[in-house]
Design a protein around this motif. Structure first.
Motif: not given
Lengths: 309, 326
Positions: B142-158
């Motif tokens: 779970v931690v891996n999947a969540v972090t992979l998604t955060t890395i791949a998204t642009p900062e402004f999206f977050v």
């Protein structure tokens, strides 16, 4: 081969040894590999295919023109404008569809250019291994000491924000990473005997690069291409979002987020309006996640370069 | 001389050389400008004399090498030049020194980065360590999947998702982080909560993944196996055998991500209209205010180089193999 083995009456060892081993055609191998692909890779491939389809057929898919202006700015979602209109009354869905073409096209060209520069120089440095290698490697070290977004911002302020300078600047900055990877994997191949043999037979530099080294370092380079593309894509989106990347009226996802950002404060009254600026951002995120999934699978298949064990 | 000291000194020397070359690159950027930029800055109405005086003030009549050393000398003394904005053809000069523009904003950016680092570093290390220890469990996945998604998204999206959730739909935090020098500390902290949260999510993902990889790498080494086989307890293995060797990779991970934070701060500051140095740089790029751009680029690059230098030095100093030379 199977016929002779299946039937014990007619089996002959000599025939089996003599039979030419039938290789699977390329198409068959690809189909087999795809069959074994995990669902995440499938998801990635489908998303990428959809994006490419949208980008290629943008003019036929988009309901309105890229810069066509309608009377009502910030129109709500309706049958006429599926995702409403932006701050000067342009259809958001149409701009998103054209944005796929512009943003992805520019990122793709930039990545190709970065690989052409970085990969080419990396191969030459790996083969040459003399002052040229030293010079290029030290130059790349210095360039990598400056964060690339900051460097890109500085160069854009000097050369101005045109698409041409955007592509060139990011391609040159990203080619440093490609150079490092290409050089480090190629160095191990260059010392092989078959390269030495090719050199002794008098083959030229380009021939050695293309026929002896390139095929042997292809898997890490292909994976790097995917990751580089994501990185370039995100950098261009970030620069456009900051207002110094792709300039209007060209539709692009990064600047669309910026233009419609103020809608977000109305989310409490109309959730759809609040979601509008997130749509192009989500489009960016979905593509990078998809490409990452594919690269993960590819690295897993070709193995050797996984970061975790 | 102790060999460790020698290695550290060598690395320091290399760092200084890098800094000098980086400053030279940033400086030479002004020479790449087209020749008529004096006219462009001062406006069409500027007379030839004003333009000539402006060029003389920038020292464009002197050779580049001389200018570079003058500029470097000034920078070391804290004089970053004068901003282009506020200059007009009328001859009246309302421009401000770059140092005056940069100083309060630099403090703001450091505040934001500091708050982020205090939250993100311990959190990422704990997550990374536990993910490595409980590898291949559901938690790890779970931690891996969540972090992979955060890395791949642009900062402004977050950033915008956080704004949508916490400032618009459920208004608990302000969406604009407009602070100034007079803002009291707690108010300031409250106002930077969303930008700090965004940055935390972004760098935590990187840091956590790198920590996890470093620890897993370490736990796979033969001497850890040896320690386990001779009957050492789990805590003993981790504290006595793994940790001394883990400091170097962990320090590298932290410094690398703080360097990454320096870059990520630019986009986040623009989203939240936070008066930091990143926003100043973006504004200066749009108005092509080269002295300000140079000053900001120099600060960012120097921070980046120094943080990477610190990571390397910690790596050298804490390496047990280097401490006991044969």
């Amino acid at each position: 081969m199977t016929d002779t083995q299946d039937n014990p009456e007619t089996y002959s060892a000599a025939a089996e040894v003599g039979a030419v081993r039938k290789r699977r055609t390329r198409w068959e191998r690809i189909r087999l590999a795809l069959k074994k692909a995990p669902p995440t890779a499938w998801f990635g491939m489908i998303v990428v295919a959809l994006y490419c389809f949208t980008a290629i057929f943008a003019p036929w898919l988009a309901p309105y023109g890229e810069a066509e202006i309608f009377l009502e700015p910030y129109a709500p979602w309706s049958a006429e404008h599926v995702f409403g209109t932006d701050q000067i009354g342009r259809d958001i869905l149409s701009r998103m569809i054209y944005g796929a073409r512009n943003t992805m096209g520019i990122a793709l060209v930039t990545t190709f250019l970065a690989f052409l520069i970085g990969g080419g120089l990396g191969l030459i440095a790996a083969i040459n291994r003399s002052w040229l290698d030293q010079f290029l490697s030290r130059a790349v070290d210095v360039l990598m000491a400056i964060p690339s977004l900051i460097f890109a911002l500085m160069l854009l302020s000097i050369f101005g924000s045109t698409v041409m300078s955007l592509i060139l600047i990011i391609a040159v900055l990203d080619s440093t990473r490609v150079f490092r990877l290409t050089r480090s994997v190629a160095v191990n191949v260059v010392v092989m005997d078959y390269v030495e043999a090719a050199r002794l037979r008098g083959e030229g530099l380009v021939w050695i690069m293309r026929r002896e080294i390139l095929p042997n370092i292809m898997p890490p380079l292909v994976a790097e291409f995917g990751l580089r593309f994501c990185f370039v894509f995100l950098t261009i989106a970030a620069l456009s979002f900051l207002g110094v990347g792709i300039q209007p009226p060209t539709a692009d996802w990064g600047s669309m987020v910026r233009d419609n950002a103020s809608l977000i404060q109305f989310a409490k009254y109309d959730l759809k309006a609040g979601l509008t600026p997130l749509l192009p951002a989500a489009a960016i995120a979905l593509l990078t996640v998809a490409v990452n999934f594919i690269v993960d699978w590819f690295l897993h298949k070709t193995s050797g370069l996984r970061d975790d064990h | 001389m102790h060999p460790v000291l020698l290695t550290v000194l060598k690395r320091l020397g290399l760092g200084v050389v890098t800094l000098v070359i980086v400053s030279a690159i940033i400086f030479s950027s002004i020479s790449l400008l087209p020749g008529d930029f004096g006219q462009a800055v001062l406006g069409q109405a500027a007379t030839e004399e004003t333009v000539a005086a402006f060029r003389k003030e920038l020292g464009l009549d002197k050779p580049a090498v001389v200018r570079y050393f003058e500029w470097l000398g000034n920078v070391v003394q804290g004089d970053l030049g004068t901003s282009f904005s506020g200059r007009a053809s009328s001859g009246q000069d309302r421009s401000r020194p770059v140092a005056e523009l940069v100083a309060p904003r630099l403090w703001n950016t450091l505040f934001l980065a500091g708050v982020t680092a205090i939250i993100a570093v311990p959190l990422a290390l704990i997550l990374g360590l536990t993910a490595a220890l409980y590898r291949n469990t559901l938690y790890d996945r779970v931690v891996n999947a969540v972090t992979l998604t955060t890395i791949a998204t642009p900062e402004f999206f977050v950033a915008y998702i956080l704004i949508l959730l916490f400032a618009s739909l459920w208004p608990v935090f302000p969406s604009l982080a407009n602070v100034d020098a007079s803002t009291p500390f707690w108010d300031r902290l409250y106002k930077v909560s969303l930008p700090a949260m965004t940055l935390t999510l972004v760098i935590m993902a990187h840091m956590m993944r790198m920590t996890r990889a470093a620890i897993i790498n370490l736990l796979a080494s033969p001497y850890i196996q040896m320690a386990r086989l001779k009957g050492a307890s789990q805590t003993e293995v981790i504290l006595k055998h793994a940790l001394p060797n883990a400091w170097a990779p962990i320090a590298t991970v932290i410094a690398f991500n703080l360097a990454y934070l320096v870059v990520g701060v630019v986009v986040v500051e623009v989203v939240f209209v936070y008066p930091g140095i990143g926003q100043l740089m973006v504004d200066a790029v749009t108005t092509r205010d080269i002295p300000v751009v140079q000053a900001c680029a120099l600060i960012f690059a120097a921070t980046y180089v120094i943080l990477n230098l610190i990571a390397d030095i910690i790596g050298i100093v804490t390496n047990p193999r280097l401490l006991h030379p044969r």
